[in-house]
Design a protein around this motif. Structure first.
Motif, PDB file in Angstrom:
ATOM      1  N   ILE A 160       0.861  -1.190   0.000  1.00 57.28           N
ATOM      2  CA  ILE A 160       0.000   0.000   0.000  1.00 57.28           C
ATOM      3  C   ILE A 160       0.900   1.245   0.000  1.00 57.28           C
ATOM      4  CG2 ILE A 160      -1.639   1.343   1.399  1.00 57.28           C
ATOM      5  CD1 ILE A 160      -2.982  -1.044   0.017  1.00 57.28           C
ATOM      6  N   SER A 202     -13.535   4.853  -6.900  1.00 59.04           N
ATOM      7  CA  SER A 202     -12.894   4.924  -5.588  1.00 59.04           C
ATOM      8  C   SER A 202     -12.639   6.380  -5.222  1.00 59.04           C
ATOM      9  CB  SER A 202     -11.532   4.217  -5.624  1.00 59.04           C
ATOM     10  OG  SER A 202     -11.693   2.842  -5.845  1.00 59.04           O
ATOM     11  N   ARG A 216      -6.684   8.878   1.778  1.00 58.69           N
ATOM     12  CA  ARG A 216      -5.407   8.590   2.444  1.00 58.69           C
ATOM     13  C   ARG A 216      -4.562   9.849   2.629  1.00 58.69           C
ATOM     14  NH1 ARG A 216      -2.628   4.203   3.732  1.00 58.69           N
ATOM     15  NH2 ARG A 216      -4.219   2.846   2.809  1.00 58.69           N
ATOM     16  N   THR A 242     -13.248  -6.275   0.742  1.00 60.50           N
ATOM     17  CA  THR A 242     -13.948  -6.853  -0.410  1.00 60.50           C
ATOM     18  C   THR A 242     -13.487  -8.298  -0.669  1.00 60.50           C
ATOM     19  OG1 THR A 242     -12.312  -5.917  -1.898  1.00 60.50           O
ATOM     20  CG2 THR A 242     -14.312  -4.630  -1.560  1.00 60.50           C
TER      21      THR A 242
HETATM   22  O1  LIG Z   1      -9.005  -5.118  -4.808  1.00 61.18           O
HETATM   23  P1  LIG Z   1      -7.675  -4.436  -4.771  1.00 61.18           P
HETATM   24  O2  LIG Z   1      -6.776  -4.810  -5.894  1.00 61.18           O
HETATM   25  O3  LIG Z   1      -7.004  -4.574  -3.436  1.00 61.18           O
HETATM   26  O4  LIG Z   1      -8.025  -2.882  -4.947  1.00 61.18           O
HETATM   27  C1  LIG Z   1      -8.651  -2.155  -3.885  1.00 61.18           C
HETATM   28  C2  LIG Z   1      -8.337  -0.694  -4.067  1.00 61.18           C
HETATM   29  O5  LIG Z   1      -6.916  -0.612  -4.183  1.00 61.18           O
HETATM   30  C3  LIG Z   1      -6.350   0.649  -4.496  1.00 61.18           C
HETATM   31  O6  LIG Z   1      -6.393   1.471  -3.347  1.00 61.18           O
HETATM   32  C4  LIG Z   1      -5.612   0.977  -2.266  1.00 61.18           C
HETATM   33  O7  LIG Z   1      -4.226   0.931  -2.672  1.00 61.18           O
HETATM   34  C5  LIG Z   1      -3.643   2.234  -2.957  1.00 61.18           C
HETATM   35  C6  LIG Z   1      -2.228   2.000  -3.452  1.00 61.18           C
HETATM   36  O8  LIG Z   1      -1.455   1.313  -2.519  1.00 61.18           O
HETATM   37  C7  LIG Z   1      -3.701   3.108  -1.710  1.00 61.18           C
HETATM   38  O9  LIG Z   1      -3.160   4.391  -1.978  1.00 61.18           O
HETATM   39  C8  LIG Z   1      -5.169   3.248  -1.262  1.00 61.18           C
HETATM   40  O10 LIG Z   1      -5.239   3.973  -0.041  1.00 61.18           O
HETATM   41  C9  LIG Z   1      -5.792   1.859  -1.048  1.00 61.18           C
HETATM   42  O11 LIG Z   1      -7.177   1.975  -0.778  1.00 61.18           O
HETATM   43  C10 LIG Z   1      -7.024   1.271  -5.684  1.00 61.18           C
HETATM   44  O12 LIG Z   1      -6.502   2.554  -5.914  1.00 61.18           O
HETATM   45  C11 LIG Z   1      -8.528   1.286  -5.533  1.00 61.18           C
HETATM   46  O13 LIG Z   1      -9.129   1.798  -6.696  1.00 61.18           O
HETATM   47  C12 LIG Z   1      -8.995  -0.146  -5.325  1.00 61.18           C
HETATM   48  O14 LIG Z   1     -10.408  -0.189  -5.190  1.00 61.18           O
END
Ligand SMILES: O=P(O)(O)OC[C@H]1O[C@H](O[C@H]2O[C@H](CO)[C@@H](O)[C@H](O)[C@H]2O)[C@H](O)[C@@H](O)[C@@H]1O
Length: 392
Positions: free
Chosen positions: A133, A254, A258, A330
């Motif tokens: 992350i 999304s 953060r 999720t």
């Molecule tokens: O289902 P995933 O592949 O785990 O995706 C879920 C979300 O992931 C991303 O956001 C997350 O990761 C980012 C990068 O490390 C971080 O900055 C953020 O705070 C996290 O929530 C992605 O950007 C989302 O669109 C996804 O839904």
């Protein structure tokens, strides 16, 4: 399993069982389970949610608490390291938690016993599982060594990535054409052309970037225009809050907070919730420092796992062991689907104690890589042992 769907509510239904003898399968099935131990619920990360997963009332303190708890912050973890007492307490809490969710690495022998003689199918989440992350979602790159580990795993087992990202974006990050990809929390699946799933509504034959024939399943295709509109509204509504980033994930959006000052989190939630009032067909869920807007349809990562297993012709095979590795809320839908009827095995990636439907745990993406490498070594050595035994 037959999969019937329309654009607003995909429904799963059972049909006649697959002829096991035709598939050459063994009748017995070793259930995938892990030992359970007494566990204090006080150690869990409790995030308040309604039954349907929707967090509705932004005036409730539960909203803000959930936003704070939605991802372990680097600051919190650094403070823990500075403070020996807190650090050791956190460590004890984690070790205790691991009694219920054993490390998939430390319990690899036990896991290998379950997996013996079974055909593993791998499902991998992306953010927080294959990539660490990071603050900027556009820079969530996976390491070359992780890519290599996934590539090697995919040479041994059918492998799919199931992400909240748009399918194109996650493909761009992973860059391995030999995998299957499901984006938008499973609402955009590019899978194999193998089974009856090709006949489903919202399922079309297509070709991938390499020209290979694939099956494209998009149960929320009717929402595309709406998602485009809500994305534009959310960008507009939050543009004056410093640090907000709105990401268009094709069938979902999304809203990242953060990088927003904590004092403005409530404002972010209120504005998102305000926009959503105009869209009763959309719902709001919560990820790691992110609010996720998605269509109200009966589809999630768990359904995507079942769809892919069916597309691979493996959904009814007793000798198949699906493994799902993920870190996010999720991913729980997939863990649950696998836990039900001992279908397979979920592995939660978390560095803090969290309640989950997974069986095993891994601390972080580096442990995920180690686990994938161990799986490959185990698979190759089992194949070698099998060949030697046949020769003797
Ligand atoms: O289902 P995933 O592949 O785990 O995706 C879920 C979300 O992931 C991303 O956001 C997350 O990761 C980012 C990068 O490390 C971080 O900055 C953020 O705070 C996290 O929530 C992605 O950007 C989302 O669109 C996804 O839904």
């Amino acid at each position: 399993m037959d999969l019937k769907s329309n654009h607003s509510s995909p429904v799963l239904a059972e049909t006649s069982p697959i002829n096991k003898s035709r598939l050459g399968l063994r009748a017995n099935s070793v259930p995938c389970s892990a030992p359970s131990a007494p566990f204090s619920s006080g150690l869990y990360l409790i995030v308040p949610r309604k039954k349907n997963g929707i967090l509705e009332d932004v005036r409730s303190p539960a909203w803000l608490d959930a936003m704070k708890l939605s991802s372990p912050s680097a600051k919190l973890m650094a403070n823990d390291v500075d403070n020996d007492v807190v650090a050791s307490e956190a460590d004890v809490a984690y070790q205790t938690w691991m009694l219920k969710y054993p490390s998939a690495l430390l319990s690899f022998g036990q896991f290998a016993n379950y997996a013996k003689g079974k055909r593993i199918v791998l499902f991998l989440d992306y953010d927080g599982t294959l990539s660490p992350i990071v603050e900027d979602p556009d820079h969530a790159f996976m390491s070359e060594t992780m890519r290599e580990a996934v590539k090697k795993a995919a040479e041994c087992f059918p492998t799919a990535i199931i992400s909240g990202r748009s399918r194109d974006k996650v493909f761009e990050f992973v860059g391995l054409p030999e995998l299957y990809y499901a984006g938008s929390h499973g609402m955009d699946i590019m899978g194999p052309v193998k089974s009856s799933s090709n006949d489903h509504t919202n399922s079309i034959r297509s070709t991938d970037k390499q020209g290979k024939e694939v099956n494209l399943f998009q149960p929320a295709s009717g929402f595309l225009t709406m998602i485009g509109k809500v994305f534009a509204s959310l960008v507009e509504a939050t543009k004056d809050i410093e640090g907000v980033m709105v990401e268009n994930n094709k069938f979902c959006v999304s809203v990242h907070y953060r990088n927003v000052d904590e004092k403005n989190w409530k404002d972010v939630a209120a504005r998102v919730s305000g926009i959503l009032k105009e869209y009763p067909q959309l719902r709001l869920t919560h990820g790691r420092k992110v609010l996720e807007v998605r269509p109200v349809i009966d589809w999630d990562k768990g359904k995507a796992v079942m769809f892919l297993l069916e597309s691979l012709g493996l959904s009814k095979c007793e000798d198949v062991l699906p493994i799902y590795i993920g870190d996010d809320r999720t991913d729980e839908d997939a863990f649950k689907v696998l836990r039900e009827g001992n279908r397979g095995c979920g592995i939660l990636v978390s560095s803090i104690p969290k309640e989950s439907s997974a069986y095993y745990s891994l601390r972080d993406p580096s442990e995920v890589k180690e686990f994938l490498n161990s799986l490959v070594i185990w698979k190759k050595s089992s194949a070698l042992r099998y060949t030697i035994e046949r020769r003797i």
